[in-house]
Design a protein around this motif. Structure first.
Motif, PDB file in Angstrom:
ATOM      1  N   TRP A 124       9.778   8.426   8.447  1.00  0.00           N
ATOM      2  CA  TRP A 124       8.759   8.251   7.405  1.00  0.00           C
ATOM      3  C   TRP A 124       8.910   6.861   6.807  1.00  0.00           C
ATOM      4  O   TRP A 124      10.003   6.466   6.416  1.00  0.00           O
ATOM      5  CB  TRP A 124       8.907   9.307   6.308  1.00  0.00           C
ATOM      6  N   ILE A 125       7.798   6.134   6.752  1.00  0.00           N
ATOM      7  CA  ILE A 125       7.775   4.778   6.178  1.00  0.00           C
ATOM      8  C   ILE A 125       7.391   4.880   4.704  1.00  0.00           C
ATOM      9  O   ILE A 125       6.426   5.570   4.354  1.00  0.00           O
ATOM     10  CB  ILE A 125       6.760   3.894   6.923  1.00  0.00           C
ATOM     11  N   ASP A 127       6.375   2.703   1.249  1.00  0.00           N
ATOM     12  CA  ASP A 127       5.921   1.390   0.779  1.00  0.00           C
ATOM     13  C   ASP A 127       5.130   1.568  -0.507  1.00  0.00           C
ATOM     14  O   ASP A 127       4.930   2.703  -0.975  1.00  0.00           O
ATOM     15  CB  ASP A 127       5.082   0.701   1.859  1.00  0.00           C
ATOM     16  N   ILE A 130      -1.155   0.339   0.760  1.00  0.00           N
ATOM     17  CA  ILE A 130      -1.701  -0.155   2.021  1.00  0.00           C
ATOM     18  C   ILE A 130      -3.011  -0.848   1.673  1.00  0.00           C
ATOM     19  O   ILE A 130      -3.961  -0.203   1.228  1.00  0.00           O
ATOM     20  CB  ILE A 130      -1.949   0.977   3.035  1.00  0.00           C
ATOM     21  N   ILE A 136       1.767  -2.421   7.727  1.00  0.00           N
ATOM     22  CA  ILE A 136       2.200  -1.117   8.236  1.00  0.00           C
ATOM     23  C   ILE A 136       2.138  -1.098   9.758  1.00  0.00           C
ATOM     24  O   ILE A 136       3.058  -0.587  10.430  1.00  0.00           O
ATOM     25  CB  ILE A 136       1.334   0.018   7.652  1.00  0.00           C
ATOM     26  N   VAL A 140       5.226  -0.305  12.255  1.00  0.00           N
ATOM     27  CA  VAL A 140       5.114   0.784  13.229  1.00  0.00           C
ATOM     28  C   VAL A 140       5.462   0.276  14.632  1.00  0.00           C
ATOM     29  O   VAL A 140       6.188   0.945  15.383  1.00  0.00           O
ATOM     30  CB  VAL A 140       3.699   1.393  13.202  1.00  0.00           C
ATOM     31  N   ILE A 150       6.970   7.916  14.717  1.00  0.00           N
ATOM     32  CA  ILE A 150       6.484   7.755  13.351  1.00  0.00           C
ATOM     33  C   ILE A 150       5.937   9.093  12.859  1.00  0.00           C
ATOM     34  O   ILE A 150       4.960   9.616  13.396  1.00  0.00           O
ATOM     35  CB  ILE A 150       5.388   6.675  13.263  1.00  0.00           C
ATOM     36  N   VAL A 153       3.511   8.051   6.633  1.00  0.00           N
ATOM     37  CA  VAL A 153       3.682   6.958   5.673  1.00  0.00           C
ATOM     38  C   VAL A 153       3.479   7.517   4.270  1.00  0.00           C
ATOM     39  O   VAL A 153       2.577   8.323   4.037  1.00  0.00           O
ATOM     40  CB  VAL A 153       2.665   5.818   5.928  1.00  0.00           C
ATOM     41  N   VAL A 181      -0.826   9.939   5.988  1.00  0.00           N
ATOM     42  CA  VAL A 181      -0.476   8.959   4.959  1.00  0.00           C
ATOM     43  C   VAL A 181      -0.701   9.624   3.604  1.00  0.00           C
ATOM     44  O   VAL A 181      -1.812  10.036   3.289  1.00  0.00           O
ATOM     45  CB  VAL A 181      -1.325   7.673   5.061  1.00  0.00           C
TER      46      VAL A 181
END
Length: 215
Positions: A124-125, A127, A130, A136, A140, A150, A153, A181
């Motif tokens: 899991w990203i 941030d 976006i 992103i 990825v 992935i 997010v 996301v």
């Protein structure tokens, strides 16, 4: 996916008190004149970072495939580190975490990735926002090249406005990469907050902006 009303309101009020969130008139990189501006880089003290990380951690407990969490350089690095701590302290869940360098290191262990191995892991990203989705997509690519899968997010704010087409940047990322996301707060949460507080002028500006650019 957003937090419950109390959590969203608490985060919005913290963001306002720190100058992270401002209402007014702001020209964005896209050229659009926005009635609000959000800069998560100003969440620069322990209390603010702890609240943000707790929000991320709470959301991740409802997400699937949280094997590694990853923070894109540079803003994402303190966010992912603090979130790993929040997961351990608040939810007794120890999750490996890592981040990337902007430039590859040519000595020592080398490479652009730091921290937990992502090879064969669901990642899991984490941030702040976006905007165009470019950053992103770059992260990825780096993660996939390292053998990661992935999982999704998680961002602090979803502006819920169109990108180049009819979709928002977040919707474009979801469609293109086929991943979820999620956001802690959305433009809708901001408008609900303004309505609750009776801030009619700012609310009208937000409504007008959404009519013009909203998804």
């Amino acid at each position: 996916m957003t937090t419950n009303t109390f959590q969203a309101q608490a985060f919005i009020e913290l963001a306002l008190s720190r100058g992270v969130l401002k209402f007014g008139e702001f020209t964005l990189k896209s050229g659009r004149v926005s009635p609000y501006f959000f800069n998560a880089g100003l969440l620069n003290d322990g209390e603010a970072l702890a609240l943000l990380a707790s929000g991320y951690a709470d959301q991740l407990m409802h997400c699937e495939g949280v094997e590694v969490i990853f923070g894109p350089a540079y803003k994402g690095i303190p966010f992912v580190a603090a979130t790993a701590v929040a997961l351990a302290q608040n939810h007794q869940k120890s999750v490996p975490w890592g981040f990337n360098r902007k430039e590859a290191k040519d000595h020592g262990e080398g490479g652009v990735l730091v921290g937990a191995s992502v090879a064969g892991k669901k990642v899991w990203i984490i941030d702040d926002v976006i905007t165009a989705g470019t950053a992103i997509r770059e992260v990825v690519t780096i993660l996939k090249n390292a053998g990661a899968e992935i999982a999704g997010v998680l961002v602090a704010l979803d502006r819920q406005e169109r990108g180049q087409g009819e979709l928002s940047a977040i919707q474009e990322v979801q469609k293109e990469l086929n991943i979820p996301v999620h956001a802690l707060i959305t433009m809708t949460d901001l408008m609900d907050y303004l309505e609750q507080k009776g801030e009619t002028s700012s609310l009208e500006n937000m409504q007008a902006y959404r009519r013009q650019y909203g998804i």
